[in-house]
Design a protein around this motif. Structure first.
Motif, PDB file in Angstrom:
ATOM      1  N   MET A  94       0.788  -1.244   0.003  1.00 24.10           N
ATOM      2  CA  MET A  94       0.062   0.196  -0.112  1.00 24.10           C
ATOM      3  C   MET A  94       0.785   1.385   0.110  1.00 24.10           C
ATOM      4  SD  MET A  94      -3.033   1.448   2.717  1.00 24.10           S
ATOM      5  CE  MET A  94      -1.964   0.886   4.211  1.00 24.10           C
ATOM      6  N   THR A  95       0.429   2.194  -0.679  1.00 24.36           N
ATOM      7  CA  THR A  95       1.176   3.549  -0.680  1.00 24.36           C
ATOM      8  C   THR A  95       0.332   4.462  -0.356  1.00 24.36           C
ATOM      9  OG1 THR A  95       2.017   2.840  -3.003  1.00 24.36           O
ATOM     10  CG2 THR A  95       2.416   5.086  -2.162  1.00 24.36           C
ATOM     11  N   LEU A  96       0.720   4.942   0.933  1.00 27.20           N
ATOM     12  CA  LEU A  96      -0.318   6.012   1.787  1.00 27.20           C
ATOM     13  C   LEU A  96      -0.722   7.163   0.941  1.00 27.20           C
ATOM     14  CD1 LEU A  96       1.436   6.136   5.231  1.00 27.20           C
ATOM     15  CD2 LEU A  96      -0.377   4.772   4.697  1.00 27.20           C
ATOM     16  N   PRO A  97      -1.846   7.313   0.795  1.00 31.39           N
ATOM     17  CA  PRO A  97      -2.427   8.697  -0.110  1.00 31.39           C
ATOM     18  C   PRO A  97      -2.192   9.791   0.737  1.00 31.39           C
ATOM     19  CG  PRO A  97      -4.391   7.521   0.807  1.00 31.39           C
ATOM     20  CD  PRO A  97      -3.034   6.563   1.363  1.00 31.39           C
ATOM     21  N   LEU A  98      -0.742  10.279   0.956  1.00 29.55           N
ATOM     22  CA  LEU A  98      -0.594  11.410   1.787  1.00 29.55           C
ATOM     23  C   LEU A  98      -0.701  12.461   0.409  1.00 29.55           C
ATOM     24  CD1 LEU A  98       2.164  10.037   3.784  1.00 29.55           C
ATOM     25  CD2 LEU A  98       0.102  10.864   4.486  1.00 29.55           C
ATOM     26  N   THR A  99      -0.581  13.701   0.954  1.00 32.18           N
ATOM     27  CA  THR A  99      -0.911  14.765  -0.431  1.00 32.18           C
ATOM     28  C   THR A  99       0.248  15.782   0.044  1.00 32.18           C
ATOM     29  OG1 THR A  99      -2.175  16.121   0.975  1.00 32.18           O
ATOM     30  CG2 THR A  99      -3.128  14.381  -0.215  1.00 32.18           C
ATOM     31  N   GLU A 100       0.271  16.720  -0.720  1.00 37.96           N
ATOM     32  CA  GLU A 100       1.106  18.048  -0.649  1.00 37.96           C
ATOM     33  C   GLU A 100       1.011  18.676   0.678  1.00 37.96           C
ATOM     34  OE1 GLU A 100       0.684  20.721  -3.731  1.00 37.96           O
ATOM     35  OE2 GLU A 100       1.885  22.300  -2.773  1.00 37.96           O
ATOM     36  N   HIS A 101      -0.285  18.589   1.182  1.00 35.80           N
ATOM     37  CA  HIS A 101      -0.996  19.310   2.556  1.00 35.80           C
ATOM     38  C   HIS A 101      -1.311  18.380   3.610  1.00 35.80           C
ATOM     39  CE1 HIS A 101      -0.802  22.853  -0.065  1.00 35.80           C
ATOM     40  NE2 HIS A 101      -1.617  22.219  -0.984  1.00 35.80           N
ATOM     41  N   ILE A 102      -1.245  16.967   3.589  1.00 35.76           N
ATOM     42  CA  ILE A 102      -1.411  16.086   4.544  1.00 35.76           C
ATOM     43  C   ILE A 102      -0.289  15.207   4.499  1.00 35.76           C
ATOM     44  CG2 ILE A 102      -2.747  14.485   5.575  1.00 35.76           C
ATOM     45  CD1 ILE A 102      -5.204  16.105   4.674  1.00 35.76           C
ATOM     46  N   LEU A 103       0.786  15.412   5.615  1.00 37.81           N
ATOM     47  CA  LEU A 103       2.024  14.618   5.140  1.00 37.81           C
ATOM     48  C   LEU A 103       2.908  14.620   6.464  1.00 37.81           C
ATOM     49  CD1 LEU A 103       4.315  17.111   3.115  1.00 37.81           C
ATOM     50  CD2 LEU A 103       2.616  17.796   4.830  1.00 37.81           C
ATOM     51  N   TYR A 104       3.873  13.787   6.324  1.00 38.01           N
ATOM     52  CA  TYR A 104       4.853  13.553   7.745  1.00 38.01           C
ATOM     53  C   TYR A 104       5.854  14.652   7.388  1.00 38.01           C
ATOM     54  CZ  TYR A 104       2.667   9.357   9.244  1.00 38.01           C
ATOM     55  OH  TYR A 104       1.733   8.458   9.773  1.00 38.01           O
ATOM     56  N   THR A 105       6.067  15.431   8.449  1.00 39.38           N
ATOM     57  CA  THR A 105       7.356  16.250   8.510  1.00 39.38           C
ATOM     58  C   THR A 105       7.807  15.656   9.914  1.00 39.38           C
ATOM     59  OG1 THR A 105       6.024  18.182   7.651  1.00 39.38           O
ATOM     60  CG2 THR A 105       8.084  18.761   8.508  1.00 39.38           C
ATOM     61  N   GLN A 106       9.227  15.535   9.767  1.00 32.60           N
ATOM     62  CA  GLN A 106       9.951  15.211  10.863  1.00 32.60           C
ATOM     63  C   GLN A 106       9.179  13.916  11.660  1.00 32.60           C
ATOM     64  OE1 GLN A 106      10.882  18.921  12.492  1.00 32.60           O
ATOM     65  NE2 GLN A 106      12.435  19.033  11.222  1.00 32.60           N
ATOM     66  N   ASP A 107       8.816  13.008  11.184  1.00 32.96           N
ATOM     67  CA  ASP A 107       7.935  11.916  11.777  1.00 32.96           C
ATOM     68  C   ASP A 107       6.569  12.162  12.462  1.00 32.96           C
ATOM     69  OD1 ASP A 107      10.011   9.991  11.336  1.00 32.96           O
ATOM     70  OD2 ASP A 107      11.065  10.679  13.169  1.00 32.96           O
ATOM     71  N   GLN A 108       6.256  13.511  12.132  1.00 36.38           N
ATOM     72  CA  GLN A 108       4.921  13.840  12.651  1.00 36.38           C
ATOM     73  C   GLN A 108       4.080  13.987  11.662  1.00 36.38           C
ATOM     74  OE1 GLN A 108       3.915  14.963  16.144  1.00 36.38           O
ATOM     75  NE2 GLN A 108       5.681  13.871  16.782  1.00 36.38           N
ATOM     76  N   LEU A 109       2.957  13.409  11.924  1.00 33.71           N
ATOM     77  CA  LEU A 109       1.756  13.742  10.493  1.00 33.71           C
ATOM     78  C   LEU A 109       1.461  15.009  11.100  1.00 33.71           C
ATOM     79  CD1 LEU A 109       0.114  12.363   8.329  1.00 33.71           C
ATOM     80  CD2 LEU A 109      -1.484  11.896  10.060  1.00 33.71           C
ATOM     81  N   HIS A 110       1.137  15.934   9.817  1.00 35.33           N
ATOM     82  CA  HIS A 110       0.835  17.213   9.817  1.00 35.33           C
ATOM     83  C   HIS A 110      -0.392  17.696   8.988  1.00 35.33           C
ATOM     84  CE1 HIS A 110       4.540  18.173  11.706  1.00 35.33           C
ATOM     85  NE2 HIS A 110       4.216  19.450  11.509  1.00 35.33           N
ATOM     86  N   ILE A 111      -1.034  18.386   9.155  1.00 30.93           N
ATOM     87  CA  ILE A 111      -2.064  19.216   8.185  1.00 30.93           C
ATOM     88  C   ILE A 111      -1.725  20.445   7.967  1.00 30.93           C
ATOM     89  CG2 ILE A 111      -4.394  19.619   7.651  1.00 30.93           C
ATOM     90  CD1 ILE A 111      -5.522  17.210   8.965  1.00 30.93           C
ATOM     91  N   GLU A 112      -1.118  20.808   6.941  1.00 29.35           N
ATOM     92  CA  GLU A 112      -0.384  21.886   6.575  1.00 29.35           C
ATOM     93  C   GLU A 112       0.599  22.158   7.411  1.00 29.35           C
ATOM     94  OE1 GLU A 112      -3.088  25.012   5.101  1.00 29.35           O
ATOM     95  OE2 GLU A 112      -4.717  23.733   4.382  1.00 29.35           O
ATOM     96  N   ALA A 113       0.779  23.250   8.312  1.00 31.06           N
ATOM     97  CA  ALA A 113       1.798  23.608   9.194  1.00 31.06           C
ATOM     98  C   ALA A 113       1.536  23.204  10.402  1.00 31.06           C
ATOM     99  CB  ALA A 113       2.098  25.011   9.099  1.00 31.06           C
ATOM    100  N   CYS A 114       0.388  22.368  10.672  1.00 35.73           N
ATOM    101  CA  CYS A 114       0.027  22.119  12.186  1.00 35.73           C
ATOM    102  C   CYS A 114       0.147  20.376  12.355  1.00 35.73           C
ATOM    103  CB  CYS A 114      -1.392  22.283  12.559  1.00 35.73           C
ATOM    104  SG  CYS A 114      -1.729  24.213  12.370  1.00 35.73           S
ATOM    105  N   SER A 115       0.738  19.966  13.614  1.00 38.75           N
ATOM    106  CA  SER A 115       1.067  18.608  13.518  1.00 38.75           C
ATOM    107  C   SER A 115      -0.552  18.237  14.249  1.00 38.75           C
ATOM    108  CB  SER A 115       2.177  18.199  14.628  1.00 38.75           C
ATOM    109  OG  SER A 115       1.745  18.600  15.947  1.00 38.75           O
ATOM    110  N   ILE A 116      -0.642  16.770  13.751  1.00 45.87           N
ATOM    111  CA  ILE A 116      -2.013  16.319  14.309  1.00 45.87           C
ATOM    112  C   ILE A 116      -1.877  16.361  15.894  1.00 45.87           C
ATOM    113  CG2 ILE A 116      -3.553  14.280  14.412  1.00 45.87           C
ATOM    114  CD1 ILE A 116      -3.631  15.357  11.932  1.00 45.87           C
ATOM    115  N   GLU A 117      -0.749  16.091  16.633  1.00 42.23           N
ATOM    116  CA  GLU A 117      -0.506  15.853  18.064  1.00 42.23           C
ATOM    117  C   GLU A 117      -0.797  17.406  18.689  1.00 42.23           C
ATOM    118  OE1 GLU A 117       2.168  13.471  19.774  1.00 42.23           O
ATOM    119  OE2 GLU A 117       1.305  11.661  18.440  1.00 42.23           O
ATOM    120  N   SER A 118      -0.403  18.480  17.757  1.00 37.55           N
ATOM    121  CA  SER A 118      -0.769  19.609  18.259  1.00 37.55           C
ATOM    122  C   SER A 118      -2.155  20.046  18.452  1.00 37.55           C
ATOM    123  CB  SER A 118       0.201  20.776  17.955  1.00 37.55           C
ATOM    124  OG  SER A 118      -0.207  21.118  16.367  1.00 37.55           O
TER     125      SER A 118
END
Ligand SMILES: Cc1ncc(COP(=O)(O)O)c(C=O)c1O
Length: 419
Positions: free
Chosen positions: A1-25
């Motif tokens: 499976m290739t994850l359907p990540l996008t330009e705006h929903i993606l991992y940055t430094q091991d953290q899943l982000h929506i745009e500039a916000c990490s999901i954890e934040s």
């Protein structure tokens, strides 16, 4: 499976982000589970869709059933799209989002007297009629209210579609539309009606379709009917070809909108009127995620259960038609060897199961977050309150900003409605 990540929903430094916000934040500021959308992804999807269909002069009406949150609707309307709606509730929502009634198409197989009356008086731009009986009622109401109605007949072209059997809508035996034979006689019957102006044909053959072939086959039948009607002296001003364009849920299969638009343009080359498309899923699906916290990891055979705080009432697609969504940890910095889990919700139904034997990190722990990708369409809108669960909050991210676009409808609020 290739994850359907996008330009705006993606991992940055091991953290899943929506745009500039990490999901954890984001999760730190709200309760879980919650739906969260990316404004930039939504806009990118709309622009991609416009780039595919607009050069051919086709009109886009968003099928708002896919996601009818007012903020999402406003964003879509601001880009100049009309809507396809299927109930008076959706009509009220579209009005609340500021969408002009002229830009609304009213579809649906069971429009009630109350709904038709509301839509007639509101001045809805087009009624897609699905039965002889509905047309009779529409004509009676239009006469009573002395209102001119622009109507198209939704035809069931009876074509096979490569999608789940529960989401085909254009096959013999499906409840939608009328037969090609009925269309001709209805045009004749209503030719001189003072208030009903039949001037179009419509179809919608299913959802999550992955090839242009069924569109070509169905349009061929629609075009043959349009030609026959024109030869009989009727003018056909519009063809509404519905939506159903498939998206990538992680299996790599989707339907490229540019090829659909080209196929439609080719198949309708001899048609001089207006062409309408009604995409739903393809505009919103990959712009949203459902975020859920792991409540327990219950050891069991053959697989441990990953028990989440999200359930089938929050995301019905797996229980309803065995749909699968990629489920990913929001933080991958501790990722270790893989373990296979059965991923379930807390509801007292065995169908409250999102995935079986699903590979995720062995180091996952209760309290950590996971995200269901590609849940912007037919996610939140299908929620129920089964097991007296609340309706989840929805958030919208734009850059570094996170905004609540629907508050949670709490368990206490649900009880308040009972007398
Ligand atoms: C009449 C009509 N148009 C458009 C759509 C949108 O379909 P999709 O979200 O698959 O694009 C639907 C979905 O069921 C529909 O019923």
């Amino acid at each position: 499976m290739t994850l359907p990540l996008t330009e705006h929903i993606l991992y940055t430094q091991d953290q899943l982000h929506i745009e500039a916000c990490s999901i954890e934040s984001i999760a730190a500021k709200t309760t879980t589970p919650f739906y969260c959308y990316s404004k930039a992804q939504l806009l990118s999807n709309i622009h991609h869709c416009q780039a595919a269909f607009k050069p051919h002069g086709m009109d886009i009406h968003y099928a708002m059933k896919a996601n009818s949150n007012l903020s999402i609707l406003r964003l879509i309307a601001d880009q100049g799209l009309g809507v396809d709606l299927v109930s008076s509730g959706e009509l009220l929502r579209a009005q609340a989002a500021g969408i002009p009634e002229k830009s609304m198409i009213f579809s649906g197989v069971g429009k009630t007297t109350v709904e038709l009356t509301l839509a007639i008086n509101a001045g809805v731009g087009q009624f897609n009629v699905e039965s002889v009986e509905e047309l009779e009622l529409l004509a009676t109401l239009a006469t009573q209210h002395a209102r001119s109605i622009n109507a198209a007949l939704r035809v069931n072209p009876d074509v096979a579609v490569d999608t789940h059997k529960n989401i085909t809508t254009g096959r013999k035996g499906n409840k939608f539309g009328i037969t090609i034979e009925q269309a001709l006689s209805l045009y004749q019957c209503y030719a001189d009606h003072p208030w009903i102006k039949l001037s179009g044909l419509a179809m919608h053959i299913g959802s999550q379709i992955q090839s242009v072939t069924p569109y070509r086959q169905a349009i061929e039948k629609l075009m043959a009917l349009a030609t026959k009607l024109e030869e009989a002296g009727f003018s056909i001003n519009s063809l509404d070809l519905g939506g159903g364009f498939g998206v990538d849920y992680g299996d790599g299969a989707n339907l490229d909108l540019v090829s659909v638009a080209q196929e439609i343009a080719r198949s309708t080359a001899n048609f001089r009127g207006r062409i309408i498309v009604e995409p739903g899923r393809s505009l919103v699906a990959n712009a949203g995620v459902l975020v859920s916290r792991i409540s327990y990891i219950k050891e069991a055979q053959p697989n441990p259960f990953l028990i989440l705080d999200a359930a089938m009432n929050d995301l019905m697609r797996a229980a309803l038609y065995q749909a699968s969504h990629p489920i990913v940890p929001t933080n991958t910095d501790n990722d270790s060897a893989i373990r296979h889990y059965d991923i379930v919700g807390p509801i007292c139904e065995s169908t409250d199961t999102f995935a079986r034997s699903y590979p995720l990190s062995k180091s996952l722990k209760a309290g950590e977050l996971v995200a269901f990708l590609c849940t912007g369409a037919y996610g939140s809108v299908m929620s129920s309150t089964y097991n007296s669960r609340s309706i989840l909050p929805e958030l919208l991210v734009s850059g570094t900003e996170t905004q609540i676009i629907r508050k949670e409808i709490t368990q206490a609020q649900l009880i308040e409605y009972e007398l």
